[in-house]
Design a protein around this motif. Structure first.
Motif, mmCIF file in Angstrom:
data_model
loop_
_atom_site.group_PDB
_atom_site.id
_atom_site.type_symbol
_atom_site.label_atom_id
_atom_site.label_comp_id
_atom_site.label_asym_id
_atom_site.label_seq_id
_atom_site.Cartn_x
_atom_site.Cartn_y
_atom_site.Cartn_z
ATOM 1 N N VAL A 45 -39.751 -11.883 1.251
ATOM 2 C CA VAL A 45 -40.911 -11.442 2.020
ATOM 3 C C VAL A 45 -40.466 -11.378 3.474
ATOM 4 C CG1 VAL A 45 -43.250 -12.033 2.762
ATOM 5 C CG2 VAL A 45 -42.528 -12.536 0.426
ATOM 6 N N PRO A 46 -40.822 -10.308 4.204
ATOM 7 C CA PRO A 46 -40.407 -10.239 5.614
ATOM 8 C C PRO A 46 -40.870 -11.467 6.392
ATOM 9 C CG PRO A 46 -41.389 -8.171 4.925
ATOM 10 C CD PRO A 46 -41.615 -9.150 3.814
ATOM 11 N N ALA A 47 -39.967 -11.989 7.224
ATOM 12 C CA ALA A 47 -40.275 -13.164 8.037
ATOM 13 C C ALA A 47 -39.372 -13.171 9.253
ATOM 14 C CB ALA A 47 -40.098 -14.443 7.232
ATOM 15 N N ALA A 48 -39.766 -13.905 10.269
ATOM 16 C CA ALA A 48 -38.992 -13.973 11.508
ATOM 17 C C ALA A 48 -38.037 -15.160 11.533
ATOM 18 C CB ALA A 48 -39.943 -14.031 12.703
ATOM 19 N N GLN A 49 -37.995 -15.935 10.454
ATOM 20 C CA GLN A 49 -37.119 -17.115 10.440
ATOM 21 C C GLN A 49 -35.929 -16.920 9.520
ATOM 22 O OE1 GLN A 49 -40.477 -17.976 9.211
ATOM 23 N NE2 GLN A 49 -41.388 -18.773 11.061
ATOM 24 N N ASN A 50 -34.836 -17.594 9.881
ATOM 25 C CA ASN A 50 -33.635 -17.596 9.045
ATOM 26 C C ASN A 50 -33.779 -18.674 7.973
ATOM 27 O OD1 ASN A 50 -32.687 -16.406 11.709
ATOM 28 N ND2 ASN A 50 -30.869 -16.160 10.450
ATOM 29 N N LYS A 51 -34.342 -18.299 6.845
ATOM 30 C CA LYS A 51 -34.571 -19.281 5.788
ATOM 31 C C LYS A 51 -34.138 -18.785 4.417
ATOM 32 C CE LYS A 51 -38.395 -21.721 7.926
ATOM 33 N NZ LYS A 51 -39.759 -22.180 7.813
ATOM 34 N N VAL A 52 -33.494 -17.625 4.337
ATOM 35 C CA VAL A 52 -33.165 -17.055 3.038
ATOM 36 C C VAL A 52 -31.815 -17.584 2.554
ATOM 37 C CG1 VAL A 52 -32.732 -14.937 1.751
ATOM 38 C CG2 VAL A 52 -34.470 -14.949 3.548
ATOM 39 N N ASN A 53 -31.847 -18.271 1.420
ATOM 40 C CA ASN A 53 -30.640 -18.719 0.740
ATOM 41 C C ASN A 53 -30.623 -18.042 -0.622
ATOM 42 O OD1 ASN A 53 -29.856 -20.613 2.799
ATOM 43 N ND2 ASN A 53 -31.491 -21.927 2.059
ATOM 44 N N THR A 54 -29.612 -17.183 -0.850
ATOM 45 C CA THR A 54 -29.577 -16.409 -2.082
ATOM 46 C C THR A 54 -28.146 -16.007 -2.409
ATOM 47 O OG1 THR A 54 -30.671 -14.584 -3.238
ATOM 48 C CG2 THR A 54 -29.977 -14.162 -0.965
ATOM 49 N N GLN A 55 -27.967 -15.393 -3.575
ATOM 50 C CA GLN A 55 -26.652 -14.926 -3.982
ATOM 51 C C GLN A 55 -26.821 -13.568 -4.646
ATOM 52 O OE1 GLN A 55 -23.926 -17.951 -5.416
ATOM 53 N NE2 GLN A 55 -23.473 -16.668 -7.186
ATOM 54 N N PHE A 56 -25.878 -12.645 -4.404
ATOM 55 C CA PHE A 56 -26.001 -11.281 -4.919
ATOM 56 C C PHE A 56 -24.636 -10.634 -5.041
ATOM 57 C CE2 PHE A 56 -27.030 -11.496 -0.346
ATOM 58 C CZ PHE A 56 -25.939 -10.815 0.180
ATOM 59 N N ILE A 57 -24.613 -9.474 -5.712
ATOM 60 C CA ILE A 57 -23.402 -8.672 -5.814
ATOM 61 C C ILE A 57 -23.571 -7.427 -4.945
ATOM 62 C CG2 ILE A 57 -24.192 -7.454 -7.910
ATOM 63 C CD1 ILE A 57 -21.162 -7.529 -8.808
ATOM 64 N N VAL A 58 -22.502 -7.032 -4.274
ATOM 65 C CA VAL A 58 -22.519 -5.823 -3.438
ATOM 66 C C VAL A 58 -22.266 -4.631 -4.350
ATOM 67 C CG1 VAL A 58 -21.465 -4.622 -1.485
ATOM 68 C CG2 VAL A 58 -21.646 -7.131 -1.452
ATOM 69 N N LEU A 59 -23.241 -3.698 -4.408
ATOM 70 C CA LEU A 59 -23.106 -2.517 -5.255
ATOM 71 C C LEU A 59 -22.431 -1.366 -4.514
ATOM 72 C CD1 LEU A 59 -26.605 -2.489 -6.992
ATOM 73 C CD2 LEU A 59 -24.482 -3.587 -7.743
ATOM 74 N N GLU A 60 -22.862 -1.114 -3.295
ATOM 75 C CA GLU A 60 -22.321 -0.010 -2.498
ATOM 76 C C GLU A 60 -22.304 -0.397 -1.034
ATOM 77 O OE1 GLU A 60 -23.409 4.096 -3.391
ATOM 78 O OE2 GLU A 60 -24.813 3.296 -4.874
ATOM 79 N N LYS A 61 -21.434 0.268 -0.289
ATOM 80 C CA LYS A 61 -21.350 0.013 1.147
ATOM 81 C C LYS A 61 -21.327 1.362 1.863
ATOM 82 C CE LYS A 61 -17.659 -1.601 3.556
ATOM 83 N NZ LYS A 61 -16.568 -2.518 3.896
ATOM 84 N N GLY A 62 -22.171 1.484 2.884
ATOM 85 C CA GLY A 62 -22.253 2.726 3.642
ATOM 86 C C GLY A 62 -21.210 2.775 4.746
ATOM 87 N N MET A 63 -21.251 3.855 5.501
ATOM 88 C CA MET A 63 -20.312 4.041 6.609
ATOM 89 C C MET A 63 -20.561 3.024 7.715
ATOM 90 S SD MET A 63 -20.045 8.190 7.139
ATOM 91 C CE MET A 63 -20.809 7.928 8.705
ATOM 92 N N THR A 64 -19.487 2.636 8.373
ATOM 93 C CA THR A 64 -19.601 1.735 9.519
ATOM 94 C C THR A 64 -19.901 2.565 10.756
ATOM 95 O OG1 THR A 64 -18.070 0.161 8.537
ATOM 96 C CG2 THR A 64 -18.359 0.030 10.915
#
Length: 139
Positions: free
Chosen positions: A9-28
């Motif tokens: 959920v959008p929030a202004a605090q740094n509280k997200v602890n999670t794990q995921f796989i990177v599917l794609e990466k866009g241009m830098t």
């Protein structure tokens, strides 16, 4: 405590602890003097746009499994809703290639509005697209 991506959920605090796989990466691209790039990440519950910053753009690759500690899910400067480490968060590669994931829903493609009961919280108003409009579905 690790949270599934579907519970972001959008929030202004740094509280997200999670794990995921990177599917794609866009241009830098450059944002001021800093490198920035968007990626599409997912876990077994949902997908989301993950913003890489600085050296993260060079070291994170598709198929990396990343653990995010003290991340933030909020609007970036170009008004896109992204998950990112931010200044207080940390990303760590914990594996690669093998992780169950889904591509929908994409939490970055949901329109959120302030809660009428608690203006410090956001609630889902509508789904803009079930998939990422930046990264088309993998087929």
């Amino acid at each position: 405590m690790m949270i599934p991506l579907k519970d972001l959920v959008p929030a202004a605090q740094n509280k997200v602890n999670t794990q995921f796989i990177v599917l794609e990466k866009g241009m830098t691209t450059m944002e001021g003097q800093n490198k920035v790039c968007q990626s599409l990440v997912a876990d077994e519950t949902a997908a989301v746009h993950f913003q890489l910053w600085g050296d993260e753009c060079d070291v994170v690759e598709p198929s990396d499994i990343i653990r995010l500690t003290n991340g933030i899910f909020s609007y970036s400067r170009n008004n896109n809703l992204v998950l990112r480490a931010g200044k207080r968060g940390k990303i760590e590669k914990v594996g690669e290639f093998k992780m169950v994931f889904v591509e929908t829903p994409n939490m970055s493609e949901i329109h959120w509005v302030p809660d009428t009961i608690n203006s410090n919280k956001y609630v889902k108003e509508s789904v803009l697209s079930p998939y990422s409009r930046i990264f088309p579905p993998i087929r």
